[in-house]
Write a protein that holds these residues in place. Structure first.
Motif, PDB file in Angstrom:
ATOM      1  N   ASN A   9       0.870  -1.174   0.000  1.00 19.40           N
ATOM      2  CA  ASN A   9       0.000   0.000   0.000  1.00 19.40           C
ATOM      3  C   ASN A   9       0.911   1.230   0.000  1.00 19.40           C
ATOM      4  O   ASN A   9       1.546   1.540   1.004  1.00 19.40           O
ATOM      5  CB  ASN A   9      -0.910  -0.011   1.224  1.00 19.40           C
ATOM      6  CG  ASN A   9      -1.889   1.142   1.215  1.00 19.40           C
ATOM      7  OD1 ASN A   9      -1.517   2.296   1.014  1.00 19.40           O
ATOM      8  ND2 ASN A   9      -3.155   0.825   1.445  1.00 19.40           N
ATOM      9  N   THR A  50       4.186   5.586   2.263  1.00 21.40           N
ATOM     10  CA  THR A  50       4.619   6.994   2.226  1.00 21.40           C
ATOM     11  C   THR A  50       4.390   7.657   3.578  1.00 21.40           C
ATOM     12  O   THR A  50       5.280   8.340   4.094  1.00 21.40           O
ATOM     13  CB  THR A  50       3.863   7.754   1.118  1.00 21.40           C
ATOM     14  OG1 THR A  50       4.107   7.113  -0.140  1.00 21.40           O
ATOM     15  CG2 THR A  50       4.309   9.206   1.051  1.00 21.40           C
ATOM     16  N   ASP A  86      -0.737   8.126  -5.467  1.00 19.06           N
ATOM     17  CA  ASP A  86      -0.941   7.769  -4.052  1.00 19.06           C
ATOM     18  C   ASP A  86       0.152   8.367  -3.174  1.00 19.06           C
ATOM     19  O   ASP A  86      -0.122   8.899  -2.106  1.00 19.06           O
ATOM     20  CB  ASP A  86      -0.975   6.250  -3.886  1.00 19.06           C
ATOM     21  CG  ASP A  86      -2.256   5.645  -4.426  1.00 19.06           C
ATOM     22  OD1 ASP A  86      -3.247   6.376  -4.621  1.00 19.06           O
ATOM     23  OD2 ASP A  86      -2.267   4.417  -4.651  1.00 19.06           O
ATOM     24  N   LYS A 104      -0.768  15.780   2.159  1.00 18.63           N
ATOM     25  CA  LYS A 104      -1.406  15.866   3.476  1.00 18.63           C
ATOM     26  C   LYS A 104      -0.497  16.609   4.451  1.00 18.63           C
ATOM     27  O   LYS A 104      -0.973  17.259   5.376  1.00 18.63           O
ATOM     28  CB  LYS A 104      -1.728  14.475   4.024  1.00 18.63           C
ATOM     29  CG  LYS A 104      -2.892  13.809   3.322  1.00 18.63           C
ATOM     30  CD  LYS A 104      -3.151  12.434   3.904  1.00 18.63           C
ATOM     31  CE  LYS A 104      -4.295  11.741   3.190  1.00 18.63           C
ATOM     32  NZ  LYS A 104      -4.510  10.377   3.718  1.00 18.63           N
ATOM     33  N   ARG A 125       0.286   4.435  -0.174  1.00 20.99           N
ATOM     34  CA  ARG A 125      -0.112   5.524   0.730  1.00 20.99           C
ATOM     35  C   ARG A 125       0.381   5.237   2.143  1.00 20.99           C
ATOM     36  O   ARG A 125       0.952   6.109   2.799  1.00 20.99           O
ATOM     37  CB  ARG A 125      -1.624   5.705   0.728  1.00 20.99           C
ATOM     38  CG  ARG A 125      -2.144   6.308  -0.538  1.00 20.99           C
ATOM     39  CD  ARG A 125      -3.636   6.436  -0.497  1.00 20.99           C
ATOM     40  NE  ARG A 125      -4.108   6.769  -1.830  1.00 20.99           N
ATOM     41  CZ  ARG A 125      -5.220   7.395  -2.061  1.00 20.99           C
ATOM     42  NH1 ARG A 125      -6.006   7.749  -1.080  1.00 20.99           N
ATOM     43  NH2 ARG A 125      -5.572   7.670  -3.290  1.00 20.99           N
ATOM     44  N   GLU A 126       0.144   4.018   2.624  1.00 17.92           N
ATOM     45  CA  GLU A 126       0.597   3.663   3.972  1.00 17.92           C
ATOM     46  C   GLU A 126       2.114   3.729   4.077  1.00 17.92           C
ATOM     47  O   GLU A 126       2.654   4.189   5.082  1.00 17.92           O
ATOM     48  CB  GLU A 126       0.111   2.259   4.343  1.00 17.92           C
ATOM     49  CG  GLU A 126      -1.364   2.177   4.639  1.00 17.92           C
ATOM     50  CD  GLU A 126      -1.819   0.762   4.984  1.00 17.92           C
ATOM     51  OE1 GLU A 126      -0.973  -0.068   5.384  1.00 17.92           O
ATOM     52  OE2 GLU A 126      -3.029   0.496   4.855  1.00 17.92           O
ATOM     53  N   GLU A 146      -0.441  12.120  -2.934  1.00 24.13           N
ATOM     54  CA  GLU A 146      -1.585  12.461  -2.082  1.00 24.13           C
ATOM     55  C   GLU A 146      -1.171  12.467  -0.603  1.00 24.13           C
ATOM     56  O   GLU A 146      -1.551  13.365   0.149  1.00 24.13           O
ATOM     57  CB  GLU A 146      -2.734  11.482  -2.315  1.00 24.13           C
ATOM     58  CG  GLU A 146      -3.998  11.912  -1.611  1.00 24.13           C
ATOM     59  CD  GLU A 146      -5.203  11.081  -2.021  1.00 24.13           C
ATOM     60  OE1 GLU A 146      -5.975  10.705  -1.121  1.00 24.13           O
ATOM     61  OE2 GLU A 146      -5.364  10.838  -3.229  1.00 24.13           O
ATOM     62  N   GLU A 147      -0.396  11.482  -0.193  1.00 18.00           N
ATOM     63  CA  GLU A 147       0.090  11.448   1.197  1.00 18.00           C
ATOM     64  C   GLU A 147       1.040  12.617   1.458  1.00 18.00           C
ATOM     65  O   GLU A 147       0.990  13.253   2.505  1.00 18.00           O
ATOM     66  CB  GLU A 147       0.791  10.120   1.516  1.00 18.00           C
ATOM     67  CG  GLU A 147      -0.151   8.966   1.653  1.00 18.00           C
ATOM     68  CD  GLU A 147      -1.197   9.168   2.744  1.00 18.00           C
ATOM     69  OE1 GLU A 147      -0.847   9.618   3.859  1.00 18.00           O
ATOM     70  OE2 GLU A 147      -2.378   8.875   2.487  1.00 18.00           O
TER      71      GLU A 147
END
Length: 151
Positions: free
Chosen positions: A63, A68, A108, A115, A65-66, A111-112
């Motif tokens: 994953n 990153t 992905d 944040k 995102r996780e 996107e992280e």
């Protein structure tokens, strides 16, 4: 001025849009310490891989995102420790992101990233590089960073 220096934008009048990064960061090195963070992946000091699901057949799912988010948390811990609590992610002036598949993983990862740095005026300069492999086949993202903090 931001803790990671002053942002320089070639086109400061344009709306930020999806390109949320500074073109350069300007700092005064005589008043700062510099922290050079090695390439960091999503693995804890205890050897636990974050953002990886081991499947019963021996394969795995990653994953991005996780991973990153985990890498950024680790980098923040490193910066906080190296600066004795005087700096954090917002002190990063430059970063290089290594990613395995730009076509399927970049969005992905980005996107992280966004944040943490939601606008390009505070984001560090950054290069994102697609690579063939990383040190462990379960790693999808590795980030190297440079941070500064006041003396």
């Amino acid at each position: 001025m931001s803790p990671n220096g002053r942002s320089f934008l070639l086109d400061p009048q344009k709306v930020a849009g999806p390109m949320r990064y500074s073109h350069a960061r300007v700092v005064q090195p005589s008043t700062h310490h510099t922290i050079y963070v090695s390439g960091i992946a999503a693995v804890t000091p205890e050897g636990v891989l974050e953002g990886v699901t081991e499947n019963p057949d021996g394969s795995f799912t990653v994953n991005v995102r996780e991973q990153t988010a985990a890498v950024l948390r680790r980098i923040e811990s490193i910066i906080q420790g190296a600066s004795h609590g005087k700096a954090n992610l917002y002190n990063i002036v430059d970063a290089t992101v290594y990613i395995l598949d730009m076509k399927t993983q970049y969005a992905d990862m980005n996107e992280e990233w966004n944040k943490i740095w939601s606008d390009r005026a505070s984001a560090p300069s950054r290069a994102t590089i697609g690579v063939r492999e990383l040190p462990d086949p379960r790693f999808a993202v590795e980030i190297k960073a440079t941070a500064i903090f006041e003396l």
